[in-house]
Write an enzyme that holds these catalytic residues in place. Structure first.
Site, short mmCIF file in Angstrom:
data_model
loop_
_atom_site.label_atom_id
_atom_site.label_comp_id
_atom_site.label_asym_id
_atom_site.label_seq_id
_atom_site.Cartn_x
_atom_site.Cartn_y
_atom_site.Cartn_z
N LYS A 76 0.85 -1.20 0.00
CA LYS A 76 0.00 0.00 0.00
C LYS A 76 0.89 1.25 0.00
O LYS A 76 1.90 1.28 0.72
CB LYS A 76 -0.89 -0.04 1.24
CG LYS A 76 -1.93 1.07 1.33
CD LYS A 76 -2.82 0.87 2.56
CE LYS A 76 -3.89 1.91 2.69
NZ LYS A 76 -4.78 1.72 3.86
N SER B 86 -9.79 -0.55 7.07
CA SER B 86 -9.21 -0.42 5.72
C SER B 86 -8.51 -1.64 5.17
O SER B 86 -8.16 -1.64 3.99
CB SER B 86 -8.25 0.76 5.69
OG SER B 86 -8.98 1.92 5.47
N SER C 268 -9.68 1.86 2.85
CA SER C 268 -8.82 2.59 1.96
C SER C 268 -7.82 1.72 1.19
O SER C 268 -7.28 2.16 0.17
CB SER C 268 -8.05 3.65 2.74
OG SER C 268 -7.22 3.02 3.71
N1 GLN Z 1 -12.98 4.16 6.22
C1 GLN Z 1 -12.45 4.60 7.48
C2 GLN Z 1 -12.07 6.04 7.39
O1 GLN Z 1 -12.29 6.64 6.37
C3 GLN Z 1 -11.28 3.73 7.87
C4 GLN Z 1 -10.07 4.03 7.12
C5 GLN Z 1 -8.89 3.19 7.51
O2 GLN Z 1 -9.04 2.17 8.16
N2 GLN Z 1 -7.72 3.66 7.14
O3 GLN Z 1 -11.56 6.60 8.32
#
Ligand code: GLN
Length: 484
Positions: A79, A178, A154
């Site tokens: 990532k 994410s 994400s």
């Molecule tokens: N979707 C969640 C957010 O927007 C979690 C994101 C993540 O785990 N990095 O904060």
């Protein structure tokens, strides 16, 4: 040789038996990348030349019988919020678009020493803030099961590459879901380890008390292999924990709690059905299933959306045009910083910085951030109490299968709801895994999530392997066949 559905251990055995070489595996993986990338846009960078060279070095090690580990020669994607020396780390943000990392993250260092072949950097929501990759400054990633749908986020790029076969495994980061949510949307396994068990050194911080790196893989055994390669105490990360894992007794059967609040309103019939199906399979094997109530999980989203933005506003203050990446000129240094941040950050990131700054500001700190921290510790206690009685907890990973592009961009609350089931484990620091179990009526993947007490990661993975076997979900997207 078809690599589909081969575990890393199996590939390693084939390497040792000299039935296939790491460079040939990379060739196949790269072939999938070149066929799928123009449809999916899962990568921000592909390290073709470097990967070919490294896989040839790995060939030689196997030839001499000197392999470094079971991961030697295994192509893994990273990532793009994890630092790899001499490569860009953009976090899918304009503000870091020209930033080249001078060092390796601890997880990269560990994988490098195992002989892993890094295939490239994968797309994400800007600074890991989002649930669909629609917040990437470089354009979204598509879901390999249906390119009209989001891959989740994400870590959407990291889930898509494993699903389509562009990498054997990948690393993601999970602050509120994410790793697990995109893994679920793409029909692969996603594992968020116990907070602190994998070093965050070299992961660009979003919300430091929640962030955790973990693997996305084709199966649970691979997740176990990658997790055990990257875990361990790291003096470079102050929140890293000693590697003293705890085992849940390996009786034949387990006691599993179904979280009542995550089987109610807001959860689709599709998602509930997967949990019910899994429960029946577990019962048939003699496991005990009980319903448990964790009423505070209903508050988890509100707590998260105070803590995460608050920490992000502090963490992202370092991107000011002085030290890293983009610099937009201005008359004064203050104006330069203002211009850089206005130009460099996307809408979602700006929104969170504003929310977080407000929650931390004098006069509001106690009412918002302080209150959220107190509620967080109650949630952690609640989980601890429940785990006095049950070994594992089960829920859907996501309230719905993957949604269409644009479906939730107008309504941030709906977008935030897609992390309803995953956020509690981040708040409580618990290990949690998403295991694919079936398809929705529209043919999109669905999963169950299993959680266990802190530091019982390997027990959770063992138990998950049993579930995976019972469920027997082995389908893969047909994207590449369909596009021929
Ligand atoms: N979707 C969640 C957010 O927007 C979690 C994101 C993540 O785990 N990095 O904060």
């Amino acid at each position: 040789m078809n690599l589909n559905n081969l575990s890393i251990s199996k590939i390693n055995t084939l390497f040792k038996k000299k039935e296939i070489k790491p460079s040939e595996v990379y060739e196949q993986v790269f072939e999938k990348t070149s066929q799928s990338e123009s449809i999916l846009h899962a990568h921000l960078k592909i390290f073709q030349e470097e990967a070919i060279n490294n896989s040839k070095l790995s060939d030689e090690r196997y030839l001499k019988g000197e392999e470094l580990s079971k991961l030697d020669g295994i192509p893994i994607a990273i990532k793009d919020n994890i630092n790899l020396k001499n490569h860009e780390t953009t976090c899918s943000s304009k503000i870091l678009s020209n930033y080249v990392s001078p060092y390796d993250a601890t997880v990269i260092d560990k994988l490098r020493k195992c002989g892993v072949i890094f295939t490239g950097k994968t797309n994400l929501d800007e600074f890991a803030m989002g649930s669909s990759t629609e917040n990437s400054a470089f354009g979204p990633t598509k879901n390999p099961w249906n390119p009209d749908c989001v891959p989740g986020g994400s870590s959407g790029g990291s889930a898509a590459v494993v699903s389509v076969g562009s990498a054997i495994a990948s690393l993601g980061s999970d602050t509120g879901g994410s790793i697990r949510q995109p893994a679920s949307f793409c029909g692969v396994v996603g594992f968020k380890p116990t907070y602190g068990s994998v070093s965050r050194y070299g992961l660009v911080a979003f919300a430091s008390s929640l962030d955790q790196i973990g693997p996305i893989t084709n199966n649970v055994a691979d997740a176990k292999l990658v997790f055990n390669a990257i875990k361990g105490h790291d003096p470079l990360d102050a929140t890293s924990i000693e590697d003293k894992s705890v085992q849940i007794p390996k009786d034949k059967t387990a006691k599993v709690g179904v979280i009542k609040e995550l089987m109610e309103d807001g959860i689709s019939e599709d998602s509930k059905r997967e949990v019910e199906k899994t429960i029946e399979l577990l019962k048939a094997e003699g496991n005990e299933i009980v319903e448990v109530s964790l009423p505070l999980t209903k508050m988890a989203l509100s707590i998260y959306y105070l803590i995460a933005p608050a920490e992000c506003s502090a963490n992202l203050s370092r991107f000011d045009g002085v030290r890293f990446g983009l610099r937009e000129p201005g008359e004064t240094s203050y104006e330069m910083m203002e211009n850089t941040r206005a130009e460099g950050f996307g809408e979602e990131v700006k929104k969170r910085i504003l929310l977080g700054t407000y929650a931390l500001s004098a006069g509001y700190f106690d009412a918002y951030y302080g209150q959220a921290l107190k509620a967080r510790s109650l949630i952690t206690k609640d989980f601890e109490n429940k785990f006095q009685d049950v070994d594992y907890l089960i829920s859907p990973t996501t309230p719905t299968p993957a949604f269409k592009f644009g479906e939730k961009t107008e309504n941030p609350l709906e977008m935030y709801m897609s992390d309803l089931c995953t956020i509690p484990a981040n708040l409580a620091g618990l290990p949690a895994i998403s295991i694919p179990t079936g398809l929705s009526s529209e043919g999109m993947p669905l999963s169950v999530q299993i959680m266990s007490p802190a530091k019982t990661d390997n027990s959770l993975l063992d138990f998950s392997e049993k579930i995976e076997k019972l469920v027997g979900f082995t389908l893969k997207p047909t994207l590449l066949e369909d596009s021929k």
